[in-house]
Design an enzyme around this catalytic site. Structure first.
Site, short mmCIF file in Angstrom:
data_model
loop_
_atom_site.label_atom_id
_atom_site.label_comp_id
_atom_site.label_asym_id
_atom_site.label_seq_id
_atom_site.Cartn_x
_atom_site.Cartn_y
_atom_site.Cartn_z
N LYS A 277 0.84 -1.20 0.00
CA LYS A 277 0.00 0.00 0.00
C LYS A 277 0.87 1.25 0.00
O LYS A 277 2.00 1.20 0.47
CB LYS A 277 -0.85 0.03 1.29
CG LYS A 277 -1.96 -0.99 1.36
CD LYS A 277 -2.71 -0.88 2.68
CE LYS A 277 -3.81 -1.91 2.82
NZ LYS A 277 -4.94 -1.74 1.88
N ARG A 351 -10.22 -11.59 2.04
CA ARG A 351 -11.11 -12.60 1.46
C ARG A 351 -10.43 -13.96 1.39
O ARG A 351 -11.11 -14.99 1.42
CB ARG A 351 -11.59 -12.14 0.07
CG ARG A 351 -10.50 -11.94 -0.93
CD ARG A 351 -10.93 -11.09 -2.11
NE ARG A 351 -11.10 -9.68 -1.75
CZ ARG A 351 -11.51 -8.74 -2.59
NH1 ARG A 351 -11.82 -9.04 -3.84
NH2 ARG A 351 -11.63 -7.50 -2.18
N1 BES Z 1 -7.88 -3.96 4.72
C1 BES Z 1 -8.14 -3.53 3.42
C2 BES Z 1 -9.45 -2.79 3.26
C3 BES Z 1 -9.54 -1.43 3.91
C4 BES Z 1 -9.20 -0.31 3.20
C5 BES Z 1 -10.05 -1.31 5.18
C6 BES Z 1 -9.33 0.93 3.78
C7 BES Z 1 -10.16 -0.07 5.77
C8 BES Z 1 -9.81 1.06 5.07
C9 BES Z 1 -8.17 -4.73 2.46
O1 BES Z 1 -7.38 -5.81 2.80
C10 BES Z 1 -7.71 -4.24 1.14
O2 BES Z 1 -6.61 -3.78 1.07
N2 BES Z 1 -8.55 -4.34 0.14
C11 BES Z 1 -8.23 -3.90 -1.15
C12 BES Z 1 -8.84 -4.86 -2.13
C13 BES Z 1 -8.44 -4.65 -3.55
C14 BES Z 1 -6.97 -4.98 -3.73
C15 BES Z 1 -9.31 -5.50 -4.41
C16 BES Z 1 -8.81 -2.51 -1.35
O3 BES Z 1 -9.90 -2.24 -0.83
O4 BES Z 1 -8.17 -1.69 -1.99
ZN ZN Z 2 -5.37 -5.62 2.09
#
Ligand code: BES
Ligand code: ZN
Ligand code: ZN
Length: 498
Positions: A277, A351
């Site tokens: 990230k 997931r």
């Molecule tokens: N933990 C994150 C989701 C999240 C994002 C929670 C912001 C709280 C605040 C999750 O694991 C994630 O990173 N999801 C990705 C999925 C994508 C790669 C399909 C996302 O939401 O960007």
């Molecule tokens: Zn994630």
């Protein structure tokens, strides 16, 4: 904070401070407020008539009684317009009054609860205690400077007059306290940094809960999880030095009750892994275990409330970090269900660990599966931080959740799981990919999970938005919120009522 129920009435009770609530002018004073006003020779009525206290929502004014009442001080608190009043406002008012008392450095207060309209003493007491405890929550554990400035309320006395009232107040207080303590414990876990709240510490917490409440517990190490076939959970866990734990808590086994499986995403830090990230805001990703925190604490609360259900709490807990051992985009994982998944992004790790947890829950043949997960940023974009994204495959379960949502004020909003979106999850090399298109991210996350629940009634709560918030709300201070705990406990309490 100690909360006691005592026999007495507001106008006659000697105390440091008495809290009184009233609706907005020109509603007539009623109940304890009216009795106090009579005793005080119409002092409150004249304040209101002259507009010095209007009773607007969350308005607060403190007065010294100068011997006119046995109470030394009185805090008037507004409830707003009578026609707009509900338990959510009541929780807010309890919190706002409590915050005022705390910030004024006063350690004790009393308050008389009397039923009005449709609202009985028991639910008023429950919501009062919930609002008060949740609104005065603070996370100060890790601060070492100026600790003497931390203010806390020591004691609260709830007054009732008749034996019937006192019994109701005792019941409501006890229920409210158990539920609020569960939420506060979840908040502590969410607010705790990831160098403190690790999969190991979550497992220890689970062990403590199991011991205190006579629950069964199983904790699988990553190697054991891998050996039984949880290739997705194991893949996410293997990039980290911090050992992952797959935690299973079970209460009321073999007692003939309905079985409900509760599953919580327990990523104690989500860096994104190899699909790392951006660093800005990454500190927030310590809250990626909010679902796990909720499941742990609701298991404890359900036990204290003696809810007649067989509950299985499942928490896949691990960090998601990049390293030489980390899983990579393009890897194909074999899940516990036997299905294979092509990893497109290692940041869609929630997931993956949940797919194995969902499959694991099927062995209990539950009447319902509920998962709570900070699953997608897309859900935050779609619904913001006030609302839980609600998904599922069973209308009656979804309706139950919506009902609990109305009762608790924890907002939910339904999103669809239409088949058309499944197209995006098709892979050239495996059964599914773990990521679809950028669009409809929250829905596609939900669809991915739906592939692992077979025909069991299932609800998915995407709590990515409300899990932690940046601004104070009436009874939710900023930071980790413990969202979902009250919602699901209410559902469990009402389960037998159909
Ligand atoms: N933990 C994150 C989701 C999240 C994002 C929670 C912001 C709280 C605040 C999750 O694991 C994630 O990173 N999801 C990705 C999925 C994508 C790669 C399909 C996302 O939401 O960007
Ligand atoms: Zn994630
Ligand atoms: Zn995550």
């Amino acid at each position: 904070m100690e909360i006691r129920v005592e026999k007495g009435s507001a106008e006659k009770y000697p105390c440091e401070l008495l809290i009184l609530f009233s609706f907005e002018f020109p509603e007539p004073l009623e109940g304890p407020m009216k009795n106090v006003d009579l005793e005080w020779k119409g002092f409150i009525s004249s304040l209101m008539n002259q507009g010095d206290f209007k009773g607007e929502l969350f308005e607060r004014k403190l007065f010294y009684t100068q011997g006119a009442l046995p109470a030394k001080r009185v805090l008037l608190t507004g409830l707003g317009k009578r026609g707009e009043f509900d338990l959510e406002k009541w929780r807010g008012a309890a919190s706002k009054a409590g915050q005022y008392v705390r910030d004024a450095g006063i350690k004790k207060f009393a308050f008389q609860i009397k039923k009005f309209d449709r609202l009985a003493e028991e639910e008023l007491a429950e919501s009062f205690v919930t609002g008060l405890l949740l609104g005065t929550y603070q996370y100060n554990e890790l601060k070492t400077l100026e600790r003497e400035k931390i203010k806390e309320i020591g004691e609260v006395i709830l007054l009732g007059e008749t034996t019937g009232e006192l019994n109701s107040l005792n019941r409501g207080t006890e229920t409210g306290r158990i539920i609020a303590e569960a939420v506060c414990m979840a908040r502590d876990l969410v607010n705790g940094p990831s160098n403190k709240i690790t999969p190991t510490s979550l497992a220890e917490k689970a062990q403590q809960i199991a011991k205190d409440h006579g629950m069964e517990i199983r904790i699988l190490e990553v190697s054991q999880a891998e050996a039984v076939g949880m290739g997705a959970f194991a893949a996410v866990a293997k990039g980290s030095q911090e050992p992952g734990k797959f935690i299973i808590l079970e209460r009321n086994k073999n007692k003939g009750y309905d079985t409900i499986a509760l599953i919580g995403k327990g990523i104690t830090f989500d860096s994104g892994g190899i699909s790392i990230k951006p660093s800005e805001g990454m500190e927030r990703m310590k809250d990626d275990m909010s679902g796990a925190a909720a499941v742990l604490t609701m298991m404890q609360a359900a036990s204290k409330l003696r809810i007649p259900l067989h509950l299985v709490g499942i928490i896949p807990a691990t960090e998601n970090l990049p390293s030489g051992k980390a899983y990579k985009p393009g890897d194909v994982l074999k899940t516990l269900s036997g299905r294979t998944v092509e990893v497109i992004s290692t940041d869609a790790e929630g997931r993956l660990i949940l797919s194995d947890a969902l499959t694991y829950s099927l062995r209990y043949q539950p009447k319902a599966i509920i998962d709570l997960a900070t699953l997608t940023g897309a859900c935050v974009i779609a619904l913001g931080d006030y609302v839980i994204g609600l998904f599922g495959n069973d209308e009656s379960l979804l309706k139950r959740i919506e009902k609990s949502s109305e009762k608790t004020g924890e907002k939910v909003w339904r999103l669809p799981l239409w088949d058309e979106y499944f197209e995006y999850l098709k892979s050239d090399v495996a059964d599914f990919r773990n990521v679809g298109a950028r669009a409809a991210g929250a829905i596609i996350g939900g669809i991915f999970l739906s592939k692992f629940v077979e025909k069991i009634p299932w609800a998915h709560l995407d709590i990515a938005g409300p899990a932690s918030i940046e601004r104070d709300r009436p009874y939710i201070p900023k930071g980790g919120t413990g969202v979902g705990v009250r919602l699901v406990i209410q559902l469990l309490r009402d389960w037998g009522k159909g």
